[in-house]
Design a protein around this motif. Structure first.
Motif, PDB file in Angstrom:
ATOM      1  N   GLN A  61     -20.804  88.597  49.001  1.00  0.00           N
ATOM      2  CA  GLN A  61     -20.912  87.829  50.243  1.00  0.00           C
ATOM      3  C   GLN A  61     -20.083  86.541  50.225  1.00  0.00           C
ATOM      4  OE1 GLN A  61     -25.044  87.196  51.269  1.00  0.00           O
ATOM      5  NE2 GLN A  61     -25.551  89.336  50.828  1.00  0.00           N
ATOM      6  N   ARG A  62     -19.376  86.295  49.143  1.00  0.00           N
ATOM      7  CA  ARG A  62     -18.568  85.073  49.012  1.00  0.00           C
ATOM      8  C   ARG A  62     -17.084  85.400  49.214  1.00  0.00           C
ATOM      9  NH1 ARG A  62     -19.757  81.143  50.438  1.00  0.00           N
ATOM     10  NH2 ARG A  62     -18.205  80.100  49.170  1.00  0.00           N
ATOM     11  N   HIS A  63     -16.367  84.510  49.862  1.00  0.00           N
ATOM     12  CA  HIS A  63     -14.939  84.706  50.060  1.00  0.00           C
ATOM     13  C   HIS A  63     -14.152  84.182  48.855  1.00  0.00           C
ATOM     14  CE1 HIS A  63     -15.457  80.544  51.651  1.00  0.00           C
ATOM     15  NE2 HIS A  63     -14.345  80.365  50.974  1.00  0.00           N
ATOM     16  N   THR A  64     -12.924  84.657  48.761  1.00  0.00           N
ATOM     17  CA  THR A  64     -11.987  84.178  47.743  1.00  0.00           C
ATOM     18  C   THR A  64     -10.947  83.330  48.451  1.00  0.00           C
ATOM     19  OG1 THR A  64     -12.341  86.129  46.374  1.00  0.00           O
ATOM     20  CG2 THR A  64     -10.312  84.880  45.989  1.00  0.00           C
ATOM     21  N   GLU A  65     -10.663  82.160  47.881  1.00  0.00           N
ATOM     22  CA  GLU A  65      -9.761  81.221  48.527  1.00  0.00           C
ATOM     23  C   GLU A  65      -8.738  80.673  47.552  1.00  0.00           C
ATOM     24  OE1 GLU A  65     -11.885  76.940  48.378  1.00  0.00           O
ATOM     25  OE2 GLU A  65     -13.051  78.470  49.438  1.00  0.00           O
ATOM     26  N   VAL A  87      -5.798  83.462  37.277  1.00  0.00           N
ATOM     27  CA  VAL A  87      -4.718  82.484  37.107  1.00  0.00           C
ATOM     28  C   VAL A  87      -3.376  82.968  37.649  1.00  0.00           C
ATOM     29  CG1 VAL A  87      -5.810  81.267  35.197  1.00  0.00           C
ATOM     30  CG2 VAL A  87      -4.348  83.235  34.715  1.00  0.00           C
ATOM     31  N   ALA A  88      -3.343  84.169  38.205  1.00  0.00           N
ATOM     32  CA  ALA A  88      -2.112  84.643  38.842  1.00  0.00           C
ATOM     33  C   ALA A  88      -1.894  83.866  40.136  1.00  0.00           C
ATOM     34  CB  ALA A  88      -2.221  86.138  39.135  1.00  0.00           C
ATOM     35  N   ASP A  89      -0.654  83.744  40.553  1.00  0.00           N
ATOM     36  CA  ASP A  89      -0.323  83.020  41.778  1.00  0.00           C
ATOM     37  C   ASP A  89      -0.668  83.889  42.987  1.00  0.00           C
ATOM     38  OD1 ASP A  89       0.768  81.552  43.853  1.00  0.00           O
ATOM     39  OD2 ASP A  89       2.616  81.090  42.781  1.00  0.00           O
ATOM     40  N   ALA A  90      -1.637  83.448  43.768  1.00  0.00           N
ATOM     41  CA  ALA A  90      -2.110  84.216  44.921  1.00  0.00           C
ATOM     42  C   ALA A  90      -1.339  83.893  46.198  1.00  0.00           C
ATOM     43  CB  ALA A  90      -3.591  83.937  45.143  1.00  0.00           C
ATOM     44  N   ARG A  91      -0.392  82.967  46.147  1.00  0.00           N
ATOM     45  CA  ARG A  91       0.282  82.531  47.369  1.00  0.00           C
ATOM     46  C   ARG A  91       1.118  83.625  48.027  1.00  0.00           C
ATOM     47  NH1 ARG A  91       2.219  76.834  44.930  1.00  0.00           N
ATOM     48  NH2 ARG A  91       2.394  78.216  43.144  1.00  0.00           N
ATOM     49  N   GLN A  92       1.431  84.686  47.313  1.00  0.00           N
ATOM     50  CA  GLN A  92       2.203  85.783  47.907  1.00  0.00           C
ATOM     51  C   GLN A  92       1.301  86.861  48.494  1.00  0.00           C
ATOM     52  OE1 GLN A  92       5.388  85.109  48.179  1.00  0.00           O
ATOM     53  NE2 GLN A  92       4.939  83.284  46.982  1.00  0.00           N
ATOM     54  N   ALA A  93       0.002  86.796  48.213  1.00  0.00           N
ATOM     55  CA  ALA A  93      -0.937  87.796  48.732  1.00  0.00           C
ATOM     56  C   ALA A  93      -1.204  87.542  50.219  1.00  0.00           C
ATOM     57  CB  ALA A  93      -2.248  87.724  47.956  1.00  0.00           C
ATOM     58  N   PRO A  94      -1.466  88.601  50.968  1.00  0.00           N
ATOM     59  CA  PRO A  94      -1.834  88.400  52.371  1.00  0.00           C
ATOM     60  C   PRO A  94      -3.094  87.529  52.443  1.00  0.00           C
ATOM     61  CG  PRO A  94      -1.460  90.730  51.908  1.00  0.00           C
ATOM     62  CD  PRO A  94      -1.440  90.007  50.592  1.00  0.00           C
ATOM     63  N   ALA A  95      -3.061  86.512  53.303  1.00  0.00           N
ATOM     64  CA  ALA A  95      -4.187  85.592  53.412  1.00  0.00           C
ATOM     65  C   ALA A  95      -4.264  85.038  54.820  1.00  0.00           C
ATOM     66  CB  ALA A  95      -4.034  84.452  52.402  1.00  0.00           C
ATOM     67  N   GLU A  96      -5.452  84.601  55.174  1.00  0.00           N
ATOM     68  CA  GLU A  96      -5.692  83.986  56.475  1.00  0.00           C
ATOM     69  C   GLU A  96      -6.014  82.505  56.259  1.00  0.00           C
ATOM     70  OE1 GLU A  96      -9.160  83.964  59.897  1.00  0.00           O
ATOM     71  OE2 GLU A  96      -9.073  85.639  58.504  1.00  0.00           O
ATOM     72  N   LEU A 102      -6.832  75.998  53.524  1.00  0.00           N
ATOM     73  CA  LEU A 102      -7.883  76.901  53.020  1.00  0.00           C
ATOM     74  C   LEU A 102      -7.471  78.317  53.388  1.00  0.00           C
ATOM     75  CD1 LEU A 102     -10.668  77.434  51.722  1.00  0.00           C
ATOM     76  CD2 LEU A 102     -11.612  77.299  54.036  1.00  0.00           C
ATOM     77  N   PHE A 103      -6.927  79.025  52.398  1.00  0.00           N
ATOM     78  CA  PHE A 103      -6.439  80.381  52.602  1.00  0.00           C
ATOM     79  C   PHE A 103      -7.425  81.371  52.001  1.00  0.00           C
ATOM     80  CE2 PHE A 103      -2.830  77.622  52.880  1.00  0.00           C
ATOM     81  CZ  PHE A 103      -2.065  78.159  53.902  1.00  0.00           C
ATOM     82  N   ILE A 104      -7.866  82.319  52.817  1.00  0.00           N
ATOM     83  CA  ILE A 104      -8.823  83.333  52.386  1.00  0.00           C
ATOM     84  C   ILE A 104      -8.054  84.615  52.071  1.00  0.00           C
ATOM     85  CG2 ILE A 104     -10.883  84.650  53.007  1.00  0.00           C
ATOM     86  CD1 ILE A 104     -11.258  81.552  52.796  1.00  0.00           C
ATOM     87  N   VAL A 105      -8.296  85.149  50.874  1.00  0.00           N
ATOM     88  CA  VAL A 105      -7.622  86.359  50.401  1.00  0.00           C
ATOM     89  C   VAL A 105      -8.614  87.515  50.434  1.00  0.00           C
ATOM     90  CG1 VAL A 105      -6.421  87.427  48.457  1.00  0.00           C
ATOM     91  CG2 VAL A 105      -6.207  84.975  48.849  1.00  0.00           C
ATOM     92  N   GLU A 106      -8.208  88.618  51.020  1.00  0.00           N
ATOM     93  CA  GLU A 106      -9.040  89.826  51.010  1.00  0.00           C
ATOM     94  C   GLU A 106      -8.726  90.645  49.765  1.00  0.00           C
ATOM     95  OE1 GLU A 106     -11.404  90.635  53.261  1.00  0.00           O
ATOM     96  OE2 GLU A 106     -10.973  88.756  54.325  1.00  0.00           O
ATOM     97  N   HIS A 107      -9.717  91.226  49.159  1.00  0.00           N
ATOM     98  CA  HIS A 107      -9.569  92.139  48.029  1.00  0.00           C
ATOM     99  C   HIS A 107      -8.833  91.508  46.844  1.00  0.00           C
ATOM    100  CE1 HIS A 107     -10.936  94.952  51.006  1.00  0.00           C
ATOM    101  NE2 HIS A 107      -9.847  94.772  51.720  1.00  0.00           N
TER     102      HIS A 107
END
Length: 158
Positions: A61-65, A87-96, A102-107
């Protein structure tokens, strides 16, 4: 990602500027616990802090940001929580972007986790995905101080 505890700050081997911030008398665990809820910004634009209560929830129920502009220092003041992270760079992942920076990453693939108790902290650099406020056993109230620090402070720029 860096983790440590305010009870033994020197063991965290923090960069000098972050150590100086967290070693300030007003950033001790007792001082932070005594502060009122809300935004605190004693030093101008290089950093600020939000203090307040939150509710933990089951992991699903918690989001990843992640954040692009601010380094995140999360200090637990009361209660306990799990923070999952990678610790991987999430900035290339699709995010809202739900709020500014505050960027929310799915999956998200979060391979690590921390169990925080009062005085413990976790520091996330821009781009490091994290899932805070995960319940330890069952949902519970926690109180946190979340510092937002400009990465320029680490580079000696103001």
């Amino acid at each position: 990602m860096i983790t440590g505890t305010l009870h033994a700050l020197a063991l965290a081997t923090l960069p000098d500027t972050l150590y100086a911030l967290l070693a300030r008398p007003e950033c001790s665990l007792a001082s932070l616990q005594a502060m009122p809820d809300g935004r605190w910004q004693p030093e101008g634009p290089d950093w600020f802090c939000h203090i307040g209560d939150s509710q933990t929830a089951p992991i699903d129920q918690r989001h990843t940001e992640y954040h692009r502009q601010w380094l995140d220092i999360q200090v637990l003041l009361a209660g306990e929580e799990i923070i999952r992270y990678d610790v991987a760079d999430a900035r290339q992942a699709p995010a809202e972007e739900r709020k500014p920076d505050l960027f929310i990453v799915e999956h998200a693939q979060l391979r690590q986790q921390l169990h925080l108790q009062p005085g413990d902290f976790a520091i996330f650099a821009p781009g490091e995905a994290h899932q805070a406020l995960c319940a330890v056993d069952k949902p519970a109230r926690v109180r946190k101080a979340v510092f937002k620090v400009s990465p320029d402070l680490l580079r000696g720029k103001r």
